[in-house]
Scaffold this active site. Structure first.
Site, PDB file in Angstrom:
ATOM      1  N   GLY A 113      66.466   9.391  23.361  1.00  0.00           N
ATOM      2  CA  GLY A 113      67.880   9.171  23.049  1.00  0.00           C
ATOM      3  C   GLY A 113      68.485   7.988  23.791  1.00  0.00           C
ATOM      4  N   GLU A 116      67.618   5.122  21.716  1.00  0.00           N
ATOM      5  CA  GLU A 116      68.418   5.199  20.485  1.00  0.00           C
ATOM      6  C   GLU A 116      69.867   4.797  20.735  1.00  0.00           C
ATOM      7  OE1 GLU A 116      66.911   9.247  20.005  1.00  0.00           O
ATOM      8  OE2 GLU A 116      66.398   8.718  17.953  1.00  0.00           O
TER       9      GLU A 116
HETATM   10  N1  CAA Z   1      66.400  15.435  30.217  1.00  0.00           N
HETATM   11  C1  CAA Z   1      66.708  16.215  31.277  1.00  0.00           C
HETATM   12  N2  CAA Z   1      66.376  15.892  32.531  1.00  0.00           N
HETATM   13  C2  CAA Z   1      65.723  14.730  32.742  1.00  0.00           C
HETATM   14  C3  CAA Z   1      65.366  13.895  31.688  1.00  0.00           C
HETATM   15  C4  CAA Z   1      65.742  14.278  30.358  1.00  0.00           C
HETATM   16  N3  CAA Z   1      65.504  13.492  29.292  1.00  0.00           N
HETATM   17  N4  CAA Z   1      64.710  12.826  32.201  1.00  0.00           N
HETATM   18  C5  CAA Z   1      64.652  13.009  33.522  1.00  0.00           C
HETATM   19  N5  CAA Z   1      65.255  14.165  33.867  1.00  0.00           N
HETATM   20  C6  CAA Z   1      65.412  14.759  35.194  1.00  0.00           C
HETATM   21  C7  CAA Z   1      64.116  15.341  35.682  1.00  0.00           C
HETATM   22  O1  CAA Z   1      63.934  16.624  35.158  1.00  0.00           O
HETATM   23  C8  CAA Z   1      64.336  15.327  37.167  1.00  0.00           C
HETATM   24  O2  CAA Z   1      65.165  16.421  37.498  1.00  0.00           O
HETATM   25  P1  CAA Z   1      64.737  17.432  38.705  1.00  0.00           P
HETATM   26  O3  CAA Z   1      64.817  16.548  39.926  1.00  0.00           O
HETATM   27  O4  CAA Z   1      65.783  18.476  38.642  1.00  0.00           O
HETATM   28  O5  CAA Z   1      63.361  17.869  38.406  1.00  0.00           O
HETATM   29  C9  CAA Z   1      65.156  14.063  37.396  1.00  0.00           C
HETATM   30  O6  CAA Z   1      65.707  13.739  36.123  1.00  0.00           O
HETATM   31  C10 CAA Z   1      64.319  12.891  37.842  1.00  0.00           C
HETATM   32  O7  CAA Z   1      63.255  12.730  36.926  1.00  0.00           O
HETATM   33  P2  CAA Z   1      61.713  12.604  37.384  1.00  0.00           P
HETATM   34  O8  CAA Z   1      61.490  13.358  38.636  1.00  0.00           O
HETATM   35  O9  CAA Z   1      60.880  12.969  36.208  1.00  0.00           O
HETATM   36  O10 CAA Z   1      61.665  11.041  37.692  1.00  0.00           O
HETATM   37  P3  CAA Z   1      60.393  10.088  37.618  1.00  0.00           P
HETATM   38  O11 CAA Z   1      60.842   8.801  38.208  1.00  0.00           O
HETATM   39  O12 CAA Z   1      59.190  10.773  38.177  1.00  0.00           O
HETATM   40  O13 CAA Z   1      60.109   9.876  36.046  1.00  0.00           O
HETATM   41  C11 CAA Z   1      60.696   9.471  33.745  1.00  0.00           C
HETATM   42  C12 CAA Z   1      61.002   9.205  35.227  1.00  0.00           C
HETATM   43  C13 CAA Z   1      59.341   8.862  33.368  1.00  0.00           C
HETATM   44  C14 CAA Z   1      61.812   8.804  32.926  1.00  0.00           C
HETATM   45  C15 CAA Z   1      60.681  10.982  33.496  1.00  0.00           C
HETATM   46  O14 CAA Z   1      61.856  11.569  34.045  1.00  0.00           O
HETATM   47  C16 CAA Z   1      60.606  11.379  32.047  1.00  0.00           C
HETATM   48  O15 CAA Z   1      59.571  11.288  31.439  1.00  0.00           O
HETATM   49  N6  CAA Z   1      61.762  11.841  31.451  1.00  0.00           N
HETATM   50  C17 CAA Z   1      61.805  12.322  30.109  1.00  0.00           C
HETATM   51  C18 CAA Z   1      61.747  11.184  29.095  1.00  0.00           C
HETATM   52  C19 CAA Z   1      61.773  11.734  27.698  1.00  0.00           C
HETATM   53  O16 CAA Z   1      60.878  12.423  27.244  1.00  0.00           O
HETATM   54  N7  CAA Z   1      62.857  11.396  26.951  1.00  0.00           N
HETATM   55  C20 CAA Z   1      63.019  11.810  25.579  1.00  0.00           C
HETATM   56  C21 CAA Z   1      63.854  13.061  25.511  1.00  0.00           C
HETATM   57  S1  CAA Z   1      63.881  13.754  23.867  1.00  0.00           S
HETATM   58  C22 CAA Z   1      65.110  12.950  23.058  1.00  0.00           C
HETATM   59  O17 CAA Z   1      65.701  12.030  23.572  1.00  0.00           O
HETATM   60  C23 CAA Z   1      65.425  13.455  21.671  1.00  0.00           C
HETATM   61  C24 CAA Z   1      66.213  12.511  20.843  1.00  0.00           C
HETATM   62  O18 CAA Z   1      65.678  11.698  20.152  1.00  0.00           O
HETATM   63  C25 CAA Z   1      67.665  12.578  20.797  1.00  0.00           C
END
Ligand code: CAA
Length: 264
Positions: A113, A116
């Site tokens: 998102g 997006e």
């Molecule tokens: N939603 C909720 N929480 C999120 C998040 C998300 N998209 N991305 C990161 N966070 C949170 C993590 O859960 C973490 O929280 P906690 O400390 O409570 O565990 C905090 O943010 C820090 O994140 P990381 O510890 O994972 O940080 P990192 O530096 O190790 O990694 C990252 C960074 C690679 C961006 C990783 O956070 C990640 O992969 N995030 C998810 C990315 C993702 O899959 N996005 C797509 C979501 S689906 C979507 O967007 C649907 C749509 O089309 C509308």
């Protein structure tokens, strides 16, 4: 514009005419929760209705523009709950209702998102090290905020398929090479924001009527065939002869003066 009391975003006016929205949910890397989007839409509508504002910027932190929709909020959703609440539909406020130009200034993660949201903006600037991607496939889902449509228009079908089906990220540098980003800014967040503010300020310095018209006709190119698009453009072009600013701009040119826009 007086900063409103928001929990997930910050608003400011870095230069006259420029409305800046900074996504500010650092603990979740600016994950785009429903409460965050409510605030974002509120701030957008305030700038949209503020006569002083001519262009808007959306940015995040150095580490994250936005790491996606909020996965923890989405995890328990069912078809019925998502359908009944029209989940994610409020995200379309930006693309459907905001007529002033919006610049995305992307540093760090712009995933799912977040990618997006950046693609919804009218102009995208990023740092070379920004990280874009549509990783939804890794979560057992698909892009839900226009990624399949806007990324495909931006990079072509084959590359969009590859990105969306593998969930592989792409860099800010690649975003520039592929035309996803209008500019890849050398340096970090400060340089990025300075460049976005400069561009927003240039836009805010033009006739508001002409700027609205220009954005409207460019956007039509995304929905119409070329012939209908050119006809639509011509109608708007004709309409703008009814504005005071067209007279002001062309008279100033002939008199070798700087135009003083009336915004009428
Ligand atoms: N939603 C909720 N929480 C999120 C998040 C998300 N998209 N991305 C990161 N966070 C949170 C993590 O859960 C973490 O929280 P906690 O400390 O409570 O565990 C905090 O943010 C820090 O994140 P990381 O510890 O994972 O940080 P990192 O530096 O190790 O990694 C990252 C960074 C690679 C961006 C990783 O956070 C990640 O992969 N995030 C998810 C990315 C993702 O899959 N996005 C797509 C979501 S689906 C979507 O967007 C649907 C749509 O089309 C509308």
């Amino acid at each position: 514009t007086a900063p409103a009391a928001y929990e997930n975003i910050l608003t400011s006016t870095p230069k006259p005419g420029v409305g800046l929205i900074t996504l500010n949910r650092p603990k979740a890397l600016n994950a785009l929760s429903s409460p965050l989007f409510k605030e974002l839409n509120d701030a957008l509508s305030k700038y949209e209705n503020d006569e002083e504002i001519g262009a808007i910027i959306i940015t995040g932190s150095e580490k994250a523009f936005a790491a996606g929709a909020d996965i923890k909020e989405m995890a328990p959703l069912t078809f019925s709950s998502a359908y009944k609440s029209n989940f994610i539909a409020p995200w379309s406020y930006l693309s459907s209702n905001v007529r002033k130009p919006v610049i995305a200034a992307v540093s760090g993660y712009a995933l799912g998102g977040g990618c997006e949201l950046a693609l919804m903006c009218d102009i995208l600037y990023c740092t070379a090290t920004a990280t874009f991607g549509q990783p939804e496939i890794k979560l057992g889902t698909i892009p839900g905020a226009g990624g399949s449509q806007r990324l495909t228009r931006a990079v072509g079908k084959s590359k969009a398929m590859e990105l969306i089906l593998t969930g592989k990220n792409f860099s800010g540098k690649q975003a520039g090479e592929w035309g996803v980003a209008a500019q890849v800014i050398e340096g970090g967040k400060d340089e990025l924001l300075a460049a976005a503010v400069d561009t927003a300020s240039v836009i805010a310095g033009y006739s508001r009527v002409a700027v609205l018209g220009a954005k409207e006709v460019v956007n039509k190119s995304q929905d119409l065939g070329v012939r209908e698009g050119v006809e639509f453009e011509r109608r708007v072009f004709h309409a703008i002869f009814g504005s005071r600013d067209q007279k002001i701009g062309m008279t100033a040119f002939a008199e070798k003066k700087k135009p003083e826009w009336s915004n009428e």
